[in-house]
Design a protein around this motif. Sequence first.
Motif, PDB file in Angstrom:
ATOM      1  N   THR A   1      -2.464   5.683   5.389  1.00  0.00           N
ATOM      2  CA  THR A   1      -1.445   4.880   4.620  1.00  0.00           C
ATOM      3  C   THR A   1      -0.511   4.063   5.487  1.00  0.00           C
ATOM      4  OG1 THR A   1      -1.995   5.966   2.401  1.00  0.00           O
ATOM      5  CG2 THR A   1      -0.046   4.350   2.676  1.00  0.00           C
TER       6      THR A   1
ATOM      7  N   ASN B   1      -9.516   0.406   3.673  1.00  0.00           N
ATOM      8  CA  ASN B   1      -8.763  -0.255   4.796  1.00  0.00           C
ATOM      9  C   ASN B   1      -9.382  -1.770   4.613  1.00  0.00           C
ATOM     10  OD1 ASN B   1     -11.170  -0.692   6.828  1.00  0.00           O
ATOM     11  ND2 ASN B   1     -11.330   1.322   6.262  1.00  0.00           N
TER      12      ASN B   1
ATOM     13  N   VAL C   1       0.756  -1.100   0.088  1.00  0.00           N
ATOM     14  CA  VAL C   1       0.103  -0.027   0.023  1.00  0.00           C
ATOM     15  C   VAL C   1       0.895   1.257   0.079  1.00  0.00           C
ATOM     16  CG1 VAL C   1      -1.890  -1.165   0.984  1.00  0.00           C
ATOM     17  CG2 VAL C   1      -0.270  -0.117   2.453  1.00  0.00           C
ATOM     18  N   GLU C   2       2.087   1.330   0.524  1.00  0.00           N
ATOM     19  CA  GLU C   2       3.115   2.264   0.478  1.00  0.00           C
ATOM     20  C   GLU C   2       3.587   2.363  -1.134  1.00  0.00           C
ATOM     21  OE1 GLU C   2       5.386   1.393   3.823  1.00  0.00           O
ATOM     22  OE2 GLU C   2       4.048   2.238   5.086  1.00  0.00           O
TER      23      GLU C   2
ATOM     24  N   TYR D   1      -4.844   0.526   6.786  1.00  0.00           N
ATOM     25  CA  TYR D   1      -5.224   1.572   5.956  1.00  0.00           C
ATOM     26  C   TYR D   1      -4.155   1.714   4.713  1.00  0.00           C
ATOM     27  CZ  TYR D   1      -9.192   3.010   8.833  1.00  0.00           C
ATOM     28  OH  TYR D   1     -10.337   3.206   9.564  1.00  0.00           O
ATOM     29  N   GLY D   2      -4.923   1.888   3.497  1.00  0.00           N
ATOM     30  CA  GLY D   2      -4.106   2.317   2.333  1.00  0.00           C
ATOM     31  C   GLY D   2      -4.857   2.313   1.189  1.00  0.00           C
TER      32      GLY D   2
ATOM     33  N   ASN E   1     -10.019   6.565   2.213  1.00  0.00           N
ATOM     34  CA  ASN E   1      -9.423   5.995   3.458  1.00  0.00           C
ATOM     35  C   ASN E   1      -9.722   4.420   3.519  1.00  0.00           C
ATOM     36  OD1 ASN E   1      -8.314   8.389   4.540  1.00  0.00           O
ATOM     37  ND2 ASN E   1     -10.158   8.929   5.466  1.00  0.00           N
TER      38      ASN E   1
ATOM     39  N   ASN F   1      -6.025   8.494   0.884  1.00  0.00           N
ATOM     40  CA  ASN F   1      -5.906   7.790   2.255  1.00  0.00           C
ATOM     41  C   ASN F   1      -4.956   8.589   3.001  1.00  0.00           C
ATOM     42  OD1 ASN F   1      -5.435   5.700   4.210  1.00  0.00           O
ATOM     43  ND2 ASN F   1      -6.680   4.602   2.752  1.00  0.00           N
TER      44      ASN F   1
END
Length: 355
Positions: free
Chosen positions: A78, A334, A13-14, A87-88, A332, A75
């Motif tokens: 993240t 998740n 997600v990053e 989350y992300g 946001n 988001n």
Amino acid sequence: MKEKLVKYLKDLVEIPSVIGNEKEIADYTQNFVERYYPSSNIVRYNNSLMVFDEIDQSKKTLALVGHLDTVPGENDFTGQIIDGRLYGLGASDMKGGLAVMMGLMDYFSDKEKRFNLIYVFYEKEEGPYVDNGLEPLLSEFDIIQKADLAIALEPTDNKVQVGCLGTLHASIIFKGKRAHSARPWQGENAIHKAADFLKRLADYGIHEYEFDGMKFLEVMNATMVEFSGGRNIIPDKFVINVNYRFAPGKTIEQAKEDVLKLVNGEAEVEFTDLCPSGNVCLYNPVLSELIEKYSLPVEAKQAWTDVARLSLYGIDAVNFGPGEAAQAHQKNENIPLENLYKNFEILSDFIKVEK
């Protein structure tokens, strides 16, 4: 393994991977899979990858399929875990599924499997049908076709979703004659000409359709419009984009006929982005075993996924993933970590050799 699953998902997600920008996440994925497979068992095609076991003919073959891209979105959290949710952007749709695939590759690196495994990571799922990155993997190679069952780890809340709706878009083009809005009798209003069609479209409603015991809901809606002119001009052209979601068992040609029947010759029709429906493959013995062994809930897929594309190539396929369907494409976005763990536990247990 839970800590590893969380790490894989945080990494994913990053990495921004909005559709069309999948190179970085494809590079990350390739670096990951190269820890476990030789280059001879890895295919990189643009920003898509296939990774596969040497096929043992005494075993059935399972393909695990996931797209690398996301829709655009925001988001604020993240990589954070809040109240048991990670989350992300793409956490549920469908980087949670990708993390499970990576976890399985890691887990079975030193364990015996009762299936041959094929892993498919591909680009451009979230865009037009013709640009989808799974298509060249299917058309240029025959690896995925070796699968007895393909599982797309799309967000399904750990339910098995069988089949999928087909979808098409059509431009319904009404033509008139341009004039000044103060003297409308000198022209022909293209918007007004669409009134009867729009009434029929609004009244189309929901058509229930049962296929192999699964209930699908066919719907047809106007989703966008465009016109020529301005606020003081009688428009000479008005275009309505119609999106039709049609049930399994109906061909694209039959779906096109449904739209043409509704238009009733009152406008020109241009069909775009034609996507077939997906087979309901409840007869598949591997799928039946998976469902029965873990008492998994089964439902119809009331949307389109690449199960349909796999069906076109004669591959039985279903959706079964850890993501929450309601979180897909949300701000946001998740995923509940318990969903992630449960999906991994089910698939790893299903794949392992029972002692």
